[in-house]
Enzyme design. Structure first.
Site, mmCIF file in Angstrom:
data_model
loop_
_atom_site.group_PDB
_atom_site.id
_atom_site.type_symbol
_atom_site.label_atom_id
_atom_site.label_comp_id
_atom_site.label_asym_id
_atom_site.label_seq_id
_atom_site.Cartn_x
_atom_site.Cartn_y
_atom_site.Cartn_z
ATOM 1 N N ASP A 106 0.746 -1.186 0.100
ATOM 2 C CA ASP A 106 -0.149 0.061 -0.001
ATOM 3 C C ASP A 106 0.923 1.223 0.112
ATOM 4 O OD1 ASP A 106 -2.332 -1.807 0.518
ATOM 5 O OD2 ASP A 106 -2.013 -1.663 2.368
ATOM 6 N N GLU A 118 -11.613 -1.092 -3.398
ATOM 7 C CA GLU A 118 -11.133 -0.317 -2.123
ATOM 8 C C GLU A 118 -9.920 0.518 -2.549
ATOM 9 O OE1 GLU A 118 -10.417 -3.324 0.453
ATOM 10 O OE2 GLU A 118 -8.636 -4.260 -0.693
ATOM 11 N N ASP A 172 -1.526 7.856 3.303
ATOM 12 C CA ASP A 172 -1.586 8.668 2.300
ATOM 13 C C ASP A 172 -0.852 9.882 2.497
ATOM 14 O OD1 ASP A 172 -2.760 9.965 -0.273
ATOM 15 O OD2 ASP A 172 -3.320 11.179 1.220
#
Length: 322
Positions: free
Chosen positions: A43, A210, A101
């Site tokens: 991720d 997602e 993020d």
């Protein structure tokens, strides 16, 4: 030699034309750019720092950190935080944050991340700030947004974008897909009684879409998302799809005009060869180009998750490609 190369090329094209559509598509996916050093990641979110280096944060550890001077060789730089925040333990027993993020707004780096447990939507998105963006410099500000078992969304996988003078955060996973809320630009947290917009879903349970990322190109906002199954090594089926809208809050449609709220999504990247389960993506700007960062599971290394980077191209109709 020229004639031989031309003959081989014609023969290869003839063979490709006989392949099933899926195989033809797989043959067209580019491999990620070659990288070296610490490649293991999951991720990833990447940004080029003010000092010229690149930093990548990821799921794992207390938000794992990687640094690079050239976007090729990466070093392991520990974690964003020295230790878990105490409030994270309300959402899982290990204080393990997911899917960060990073963005740079008004002279400050903002780091959003999720805390949750597998298989539940009792989840929260936290926010931290730093002047340098480097690991070990982050000040945590607690929860920006959360979800409960009674909600029809899951507050994980955050991604922030500024649009039309406002700050927005997309997020979401298997509880009905991708959602969005407005943030207070001063605190970085959801505005009071924030409306929860719905951006993308699938027609059938478990609504496997997602990990959103939204970027603006020209007059459109583009929603990138990961579809299907993550986190199963070489058995993962993650793939990246995209839709676009003239409004940041949607409605988003794919290249064929199918709404993402009805299961649409133009396929951008899927597993191919050793690069299995491509997803967990983010997009960052570098040297005037948009770069897609994602993880894949290396089928030639026991399914180890590794960093993939590809520059995005944009066709004459405004759709992204690789």
């Amino acid at each position: 030699m020229t004639v031989r190369r031309a003959t081989v090329a014609v023969a290869a094209a003839a063979v490709l034309a006989l392949l099933p559509n899926a195989a033809q598509a797989a043959a067209s996916y580019p491999d990620p750019q070659p990288i070296s050093g610490q490649q293991i990641i999951h991720d990833p979110t990447v940004v080029k720092l003010k000092d010229g280096r690149y930093v990548a944060y990821s799921t794992g550890g207390v938000i794992g950190a990687r640094l690079s001077k050239d976007r090729v060789n990466w070093t392991d730089e520990g974690n964003a935080f020295a230790e878990p925040r105490s409030w994270w333990l309300d959402y899982n027993d290990t204080g393990d944050p997911w899917a960060p993020d990073i963005s740079y707004l008004d002279g400050t780096y903002w780091l959003y991340y999720a805390v949750s447990s597998w298989g539940t939507n009792h989840s929260a998105i936290g926010v931290a700030t730093s002047k340098s963006g480097l690991p070990g410099t982050w000040t945590d500000h607690g929860k920006a947004f959360s979800s409960q078992a009674s909600d029809t969304w899951n507050a994980i996988d955050p991604a922030v974008i500024r649009a039309n003078g406002k700050l927005w955060m997309s997020f979401g996973s298997y509880w009905s897909g991708i959602r969005m809320v407005e943030l207070n630009p001063r605190t970085g947290k959801a505005v009071p009684d924030a409306k929860v917009h719905h951006l993308a879903t699938r027609p059938d349970a478990p609504y496997a879409v997602e990990g959103p990322a939204i970027v603006r190109h020209g007059r459109y906002f583009y929603l990138f998302a990961s579809y299907d199954a993550c986190c199963q090594g070489v058995n993962s089926t993650y793939k990246i799809r995209v839709g676009r809208s003239t409004s940041v809050a949607g409605p988003y449609v794919d290249k064929d005009g199918k709404p993402l709220l009805e299961g649409g999504g133009t396929l951008l990247l899927a597993g191919h060869g050793r690069f299995v389960g491509t997803g967990g993506e983010s997009v960052f700007r570098d040297k005037g180009k948009d770069v897609l960062a994602y993880h894949y599971y290396d089928a030639e290394d026991n399914g180890t998750p590794k960093l993939g980077l590809n520059e995005l191209s944009w066709d004459k109709t405004g759709w992204p490609g690789l």
